[in-house]
Enzyme design. Structure first.
Site, PDB file in Angstrom:
ATOM      1  N   ASN A  11     -11.262  15.322  -3.327  1.00 47.58           N
ATOM      2  CA  ASN A  11     -11.054  16.074  -2.031  1.00 47.58           C
ATOM      3  C   ASN A  11      -9.828  16.160  -1.435  1.00 47.58           C
ATOM      4  OD1 ASN A  11     -11.539  17.612   0.290  1.00 47.58           O
ATOM      5  ND2 ASN A  11     -12.982  16.094   1.117  1.00 47.58           N
ATOM      6  N   LYS A  13      -8.573  17.635   0.874  1.00 49.89           N
ATOM      7  CA  LYS A  13      -8.557  17.834   2.353  1.00 49.89           C
ATOM      8  C   LYS A  13      -7.170  18.764   2.701  1.00 49.89           C
ATOM      9  CE  LYS A  13     -11.120  13.877   3.138  1.00 49.89           C
ATOM     10  NZ  LYS A  13     -11.598  12.709   4.155  1.00 49.89           N
ATOM     11  N   HIS A  98     -19.679  18.736   3.957  1.00 46.90           N
ATOM     12  CA  HIS A  98     -18.772  17.830   4.019  1.00 46.90           C
ATOM     13  C   HIS A  98     -18.898  17.389   5.617  1.00 46.90           C
ATOM     14  CE1 HIS A  98     -15.397  14.997   4.453  1.00 46.90           C
ATOM     15  NE2 HIS A  98     -15.560  14.976   3.308  1.00 46.90           N
ATOM     16  N   GLU A 100     -16.966  16.237   7.751  1.00 51.36           N
ATOM     17  CA  GLU A 100     -15.793  16.596   8.826  1.00 51.36           C
ATOM     18  C   GLU A 100     -16.114  17.849   9.037  1.00 51.36           C
ATOM     19  OE1 GLU A 100     -12.296  15.829   6.195  1.00 51.36           O
ATOM     20  OE2 GLU A 100     -12.733  13.643   6.255  1.00 51.36           O
ATOM     21  N   GLU A 170     -22.002  10.515   1.384  1.00 49.50           N
ATOM     22  CA  GLU A 170     -20.891   9.824   1.848  1.00 49.50           C
ATOM     23  C   GLU A 170     -21.320   9.339   3.124  1.00 49.50           C
ATOM     24  OE1 GLU A 170     -17.270  11.899   0.125  1.00 49.50           O
ATOM     25  OE2 GLU A 170     -17.969  13.159   2.000  1.00 49.50           O
ATOM     26  N   GLY A 176     -12.705   7.811   5.103  1.00 50.69           N
ATOM     27  CA  GLY A 176     -11.192   7.721   5.491  1.00 50.69           C
ATOM     28  C   GLY A 176     -10.745   6.383   6.417  1.00 50.69           C
ATOM     29  N   SER A 215     -13.994   5.958   0.969  1.00 45.77           N
ATOM     30  CA  SER A 215     -13.216   4.801   0.679  1.00 45.77           C
ATOM     31  C   SER A 215     -13.094   4.198  -0.541  1.00 45.77           C
ATOM     32  CB  SER A 215     -13.190   4.027   1.673  1.00 45.77           C
ATOM     33  OG  SER A 215     -12.648   4.309   3.150  1.00 45.77           O
TER      34      SER A 215
HETATM   35  C1  PEP Z   1     -14.216  12.326   1.595  1.00 44.61           C
HETATM   36  O1  PEP Z   1     -13.703  12.988   2.468  1.00 44.61           O
HETATM   37  O2  PEP Z   1     -14.989  13.033   0.512  1.00 44.61           O
HETATM   38  C2  PEP Z   1     -13.881  11.135   1.361  1.00 44.61           C
HETATM   39  C3  PEP Z   1     -14.574  10.372   0.699  1.00 44.61           C
HETATM   40  O3  PEP Z   1     -12.660  10.627   1.686  1.00 44.61           O
HETATM   41  P1  PEP Z   1     -12.146   9.030   1.501  1.00 44.61           P
HETATM   42  O4  PEP Z   1     -12.083   8.783  -0.161  1.00 44.61           O
HETATM   43  O5  PEP Z   1     -10.761   9.345   2.130  1.00 44.61           O
HETATM   44  O6  PEP Z   1     -12.827   8.027   2.315  1.00 44.61           O
END
Ligand code: PEP
Length: 256
Positions: A11, A13, A98, A100, A170, A176, A215
């Site tokens: 992803n 973003k 997601h 976000e 998630e 992040g 992460s």
């Molecule tokens: C995500 O936004 O789906 C995600 C897992 O981000 P990150 O790997 O940067 O934590």
């Protein structure tokens, strides 16, 4: 040994510019040659989706979008991109719900369910993101939050829909932040999700692939992937680097 083929999705973003996107795509294309045992995809910003589709044509790396409109019919919806449009240009996947989008744009479980259904109606494979905030985890309501997120989709689309979808667990506090769920923390929620689906249909539950996201990086991918109910990853930050993303893909595929 996993009975489900793992899948790793990047992803991106809201990152990148055309030149860098082209380099990333070319790098992925080259690095993915001959990589077996894992499904792979990237979800660029929607404006770069056509570049990814042409750059990755014929490659095992498929392309998806990060979001899709709530509206199922063409019309006066300025700024929106429909599931039919994503399917029309050749996308395979679309991320829905997601954290976000839920947090920054106020998407509700019910809206996410509509997006999920729209995506499937057009033949796209939705990647349904679920997960709790830090506050919710500390209050001990992780399971009820995830259950509500799942149930909204189950009641709209039905259990059979999960034969044509992916789920990404998630934890919001791990996205992040550099703070990854431990393999055991992630496994617990993955098992909970699978059990909840199994209460509707054990076969579907045993087949659906549940990715971990938050992460995930080269250093922690293998131990997460080793858990029995973790079937891959949804990768944010680390998906912007060819080597990091490919190392995670190899870990998912059982390679070094
Ligand atoms: C995500 O936004 O789906 C995600 C897992 O981000 P990150 O790997 O940067 O934590």
């Amino acid at each position: 040994m996993h009975m489900r083929k793992p899948i790793v999705v990047g992803n991106w973003k809201m990152n990148g510019r055309q030149a860098g996107v082209n380099q990333l795509i070319a790098g992925l294309r080259e690095a993915a040659v001959g990589l077996a045992g894992v499904d792979m995809a990237v979800c660029p910003p929607v404006i770069y989706v056509p570049s990814a589709l042409s750059g990755l044509g014929g490659s095992p790396v498929k392309v998806g979008a990060q979001d899709v409109s709530l509206h199922g019919q063409d019309g006066a919806y300025t700024g929106e991109v429909s599931a039919a449009m994503l399917a029309d240009v050749g996308c395979t996947y679309v991320i829905v719900g997601h954290s976000e989008r839920r947090a920054l744009y106020g998407e509700t479980d019910e809206q996410v369910a509509i997006k999920f259904a729209n995506a499937q109606r057009e033949g796209l494979c939705p990647i349904l993101c679920v997960g709790e905030t830090l506050e919710e985890r500390e209050q001990g309501v992780t399971e009820s939050i995830v259950a509500h997120q799942l149930d909204a989709v189950l009641s709209k689309a039905g259990i059979g829909a999960f034969d044509r979808a992916l789920i990404a667990y998630e934890p919001v506090w791990a996205i992040g932040t550099g703070r990854t769920a431990t393999p055991e923390q992630a496994q617990d929620v993955h098992a909970f999700i699978r059990a909840r689906l199994a209460s509707h249909d054990a076969g579907v539950a045993s087949r659906v692939r549940i990715q971990y996201g938050g992460s995930m990086k080269p250093e922690n991918a293998a131990e997460l992937m080793a858990m029995p109910d973790i079937d891959g990853g949804l990768i944010g930050g680390a998906s912007l680097k060819v080597n990091d993303f490919m190392t995670i893909c190899r870990a998912a595929g059982g390679g070094a």
